[in-house]
Design a protein around this motif. Structure first.
Motif, PDB file in Angstrom:
ATOM      1  N   ILE A  18      71.041  -5.983 -32.277  1.00  0.00           N
ATOM      2  CA  ILE A  18      72.290  -6.261 -31.556  1.00  0.00           C
ATOM      3  C   ILE A  18      73.312  -5.198 -31.971  1.00  0.00           C
ATOM      4  N   VAL A  19      73.924  -4.598 -30.976  1.00  0.00           N
ATOM      5  CA  VAL A  19      74.878  -3.521 -31.219  1.00  0.00           C
ATOM      6  C   VAL A  19      76.285  -4.011 -30.912  1.00  0.00           C
ATOM      7  N   SER A  20      77.207  -3.650 -31.772  1.00  0.00           N
ATOM      8  CA  SER A  20      78.613  -3.979 -31.544  1.00  0.00           C
ATOM      9  C   SER A  20      79.425  -2.690 -31.523  1.00  0.00           C
ATOM     10  N   LEU A  21      80.106  -2.450 -30.423  1.00  0.00           N
ATOM     11  CA  LEU A  21      80.958  -1.266 -30.268  1.00  0.00           C
ATOM     12  C   LEU A  21      82.386  -1.742 -30.070  1.00  0.00           C
ATOM     13  N   ASN A  22      83.341  -1.047 -30.672  1.00  0.00           N
ATOM     14  CA  ASN A  22      84.708  -1.565 -30.683  1.00  0.00           C
ATOM     15  C   ASN A  22      85.747  -0.490 -30.402  1.00  0.00           C
ATOM     16  N   CYS A  23      86.879  -0.940 -29.900  1.00  0.00           N
ATOM     17  CA  CYS A  23      88.054  -0.079 -29.713  1.00  0.00           C
ATOM     18  C   CYS A  23      89.295  -0.866 -30.075  1.00  0.00           C
ATOM     19  N   THR A  24      90.261  -0.176 -30.626  1.00  0.00           N
ATOM     20  CA  THR A  24      91.591  -0.750 -30.802  1.00  0.00           C
ATOM     21  C   THR A  24      92.572   0.074 -29.996  1.00  0.00           C
ATOM     22  N   TYR A  25      93.680  -0.561 -29.625  1.00  0.00           N
ATOM     23  CA  TYR A  25      94.661   0.146 -28.821  1.00  0.00           C
ATOM     24  C   TYR A  25      96.055  -0.274 -29.237  1.00  0.00           C
ATOM     25  N   SER A  26      97.030   0.513 -28.826  1.00  0.00           N
ATOM     26  CA  SER A  26      98.400   0.255 -29.274  1.00  0.00           C
ATOM     27  C   SER A  26      99.321  -0.200 -28.141  1.00  0.00           C
ATOM     28  N   ASN A  27      98.964   0.081 -26.894  1.00  0.00           N
ATOM     29  CA  ASN A  27      99.847  -0.225 -25.765  1.00  0.00           C
ATOM     30  C   ASN A  27      99.614  -1.643 -25.257  1.00  0.00           C
ATOM     31  N   SER A  28     100.560  -2.533 -25.500  1.00  0.00           N
ATOM     32  CA  SER A  28     100.386  -3.933 -25.108  1.00  0.00           C
ATOM     33  C   SER A  28     100.442  -4.119 -23.585  1.00  0.00           C
ATOM     34  N   ALA A  29     100.797  -3.087 -22.848  1.00  0.00           N
ATOM     35  CA  ALA A  29     100.850  -3.188 -21.385  1.00  0.00           C
ATOM     36  C   ALA A  29      99.474  -3.041 -20.737  1.00  0.00           C
ATOM     37  N   PHE A  30      98.495  -2.614 -21.506  1.00  0.00           N
ATOM     38  CA  PHE A  30      97.151  -2.481 -20.933  1.00  0.00           C
ATOM     39  C   PHE A  30      96.646  -3.847 -20.490  1.00  0.00           C
ATOM     40  N   GLN A  31      96.106  -3.870 -19.256  1.00  0.00           N
ATOM     41  CA  GLN A  31      95.621  -5.123 -18.688  1.00  0.00           C
ATOM     42  C   GLN A  31      94.151  -5.063 -18.301  1.00  0.00           C
ATOM     43  N   TYR A  32      93.668  -3.868 -18.004  1.00  0.00           N
ATOM     44  CA  TYR A  32      92.298  -3.702 -17.527  1.00  0.00           C
ATOM     45  C   TYR A  32      91.523  -2.899 -18.554  1.00  0.00           C
ATOM     46  N   PHE A  33      90.355  -3.405 -18.898  1.00  0.00           N
ATOM     47  CA  PHE A  33      89.581  -2.825 -19.981  1.00  0.00           C
ATOM     48  C   PHE A  33      88.167  -2.548 -19.481  1.00  0.00           C
ATOM     49  N   MET A  34      87.718  -1.335 -19.733  1.00  0.00           N
ATOM     50  CA  MET A  34      86.434  -0.910 -19.202  1.00  0.00           C
ATOM     51  C   MET A  34      85.560  -0.296 -20.273  1.00  0.00           C
ATOM     52  N   TRP A  35      84.285  -0.338 -20.035  1.00  0.00           N
ATOM     53  CA  TRP A  35      83.331   0.398 -20.852  1.00  0.00           C
ATOM     54  C   TRP A  35      82.537   1.320 -19.934  1.00  0.00           C
ATOM     55  N   TYR A  36      82.534   2.593 -20.306  1.00  0.00           N
ATOM     56  CA  TYR A  36      81.749   3.584 -19.594  1.00  0.00           C
ATOM     57  C   TYR A  36      80.617   4.051 -20.506  1.00  0.00           C
ATOM     58  N   ARG A  37      79.485   4.351 -19.896  1.00  0.00           N
ATOM     59  CA  ARG A  37      78.347   4.898 -20.627  1.00  0.00           C
ATOM     60  C   ARG A  37      78.146   6.332 -20.165  1.00  0.00           C
ATOM     61  N   GLN A  38      77.930   7.214 -21.112  1.00  0.00           N
ATOM     62  CA  GLN A  38      77.729   8.624 -20.780  1.00  0.00           C
ATOM     63  C   GLN A  38      76.465   9.125 -21.458  1.00  0.00           C
ATOM     64  N   TYR A  39      75.477   9.440 -20.655  1.00  0.00           N
ATOM     65  CA  TYR A  39      74.278  10.071 -21.189  1.00  0.00           C
ATOM     66  C   TYR A  39      74.559  11.549 -21.412  1.00  0.00           C
ATOM     67  N   SER A  40      73.739  12.154 -22.269  1.00  0.00           N
ATOM     68  CA  SER A  40      73.944  13.552 -22.627  1.00  0.00           C
ATOM     69  C   SER A  40      73.931  14.439 -21.380  1.00  0.00           C
ATOM     70  N   ARG A  41      74.904  15.293 -21.271  1.00  0.00           N
ATOM     71  CA  ARG A  41      75.027  16.258 -20.179  1.00  0.00           C
ATOM     72  C   ARG A  41      75.225  15.604 -18.815  1.00  0.00           C
ATOM     73  N   LYS A  42      75.769  14.379 -18.813  1.00  0.00           N
ATOM     74  CA  LYS A  42      76.039  13.687 -17.553  1.00  0.00           C
ATOM     75  C   LYS A  42      77.488  13.209 -17.536  1.00  0.00           C
ATOM     76  N   GLY A  43      77.939  12.793 -16.365  1.00  0.00           N
ATOM     77  CA  GLY A  43      79.268  12.205 -16.266  1.00  0.00           C
ATOM     78  C   GLY A  43      79.258  10.749 -16.684  1.00  0.00           C
ATOM     79  N   PRO A  44      80.401  10.224 -17.122  1.00  0.00           N
ATOM     80  CA  PRO A  44      80.475   8.799 -17.477  1.00  0.00           C
ATOM     81  C   PRO A  44      80.225   7.917 -16.255  1.00  0.00           C
ATOM     82  N   GLU A  45      79.636   6.753 -16.504  1.00  0.00           N
ATOM     83  CA  GLU A  45      79.436   5.787 -15.433  1.00  0.00           C
ATOM     84  C   GLU A  45      79.920   4.430 -15.918  1.00  0.00           C
TER      85      GLU A  45
END
Lengths: 110, 115
Positions: A18-45
């Motif tokens: 089981i993998v756990s990936l995390n982010c913290t942020y400082s701007n309390s106005a953020f409402q939408y949160f996304m995760w993108y995956r990027q394979y090597s030498r490709k664009g994020p999806e």
């Protein structure tokens, strides 16, 4: 200090973990949160998105948002070698500008 | 079918040169973007166009000039290239402006190396 912080890794796990990936942020106005995956030498999806606080599940992936702590997570169950990629969190206030984390490189070994 | 395409895929050039990167999307989206990803994988927005109109212009040197001839195309021209411009440049598009744009579709990137 960046608006969005993410551990760059690499994070190495064996297949099936089981993998756990995390982010913290400082701007309390953020409402939408996304995760993108990027394979090597490709664009994020786009992998998943959530609005405001709460959990969202999609197959082996679960996204969690805790706005009170300004902390978001992505969990991957039964990780596979094909999950090896860089995972970027991103967020915005609801308008066009996405703010990205630096990405965490995940390596899943067979 | 390619959704967001970029040309060229690789670009190696010398300092001081001028170069252009082209982007096209066939998704029918109204909004297009340019991002820069540095060697540490940090992805930062540079510009955004909605229906050929510039709507986001981050703190980017004047040497970078985007141009949108129509809403399916967004090109990036870079004058007087510097070593620090070496990065991967991604074009992206999204359906609309003014609604949560969590679904941005990225192109494959253009890897620019300035020597």
């Amino acid at each position: 200090q960046k608006e969005v912080e993410q551990d760059p890794g690499p994070l190495s796990v064996p297949e099936g973990a089981i993998v756990s990936l995390n982010c913290t942020y400082s701007n309390s106005a953020f409402q939408y949160f996304m995760w993108y995956r990027q394979y090597s030498r490709k664009g994020p999806e786009l992998l998943m998105y959530t609005y405001s606080s709460g959990n969202k599940e999609d197959g082996r992936f679960t996204a969690q948002v805790d706005k009170s702590s300004k902390y978001i997570s992505l969990f991957i169950r039964d990780s596979q070698p094909s999950d090896s990629a860089t995972y970027l969190c991103a967020m915005n206030t609801g308008f066009q500008k996405l703010v990205f984390g630096t990405g965490t490189r995940l390596l899943v070994s067979p | 079918d390619t959704a967001v395409s970029q040309t060229p895929k690789y670009l190696v050039t010398q300092m001081g040169n001028d170069k252009s990167i082209k982007c096209e999307q066939n998704l029918g989206h109204d909004t297009m973007y340019w991002y820069k990803q540095d060697s540490k994988k940090f992805l930062k927005i540079m510009f955004s166009y909605n229906n050929k109109e510039l709507i986001i212009n981050e703190t980017v040197p004047n040497r970078f000039s985007p141009k949108s001839p129509d809403k399916a195309h967004l090109n990036l021209h870079i004058n007087s290239l510097e070593l620090g411009d070496s990065a991967v440049y991604f074009c992206a598009s999204s359906q609309d402006f003014g609604t949560p744009t969590y679904e941005q579709y990225f192109g494959p990137g253009t890897r620019l190396t300035v020597t």
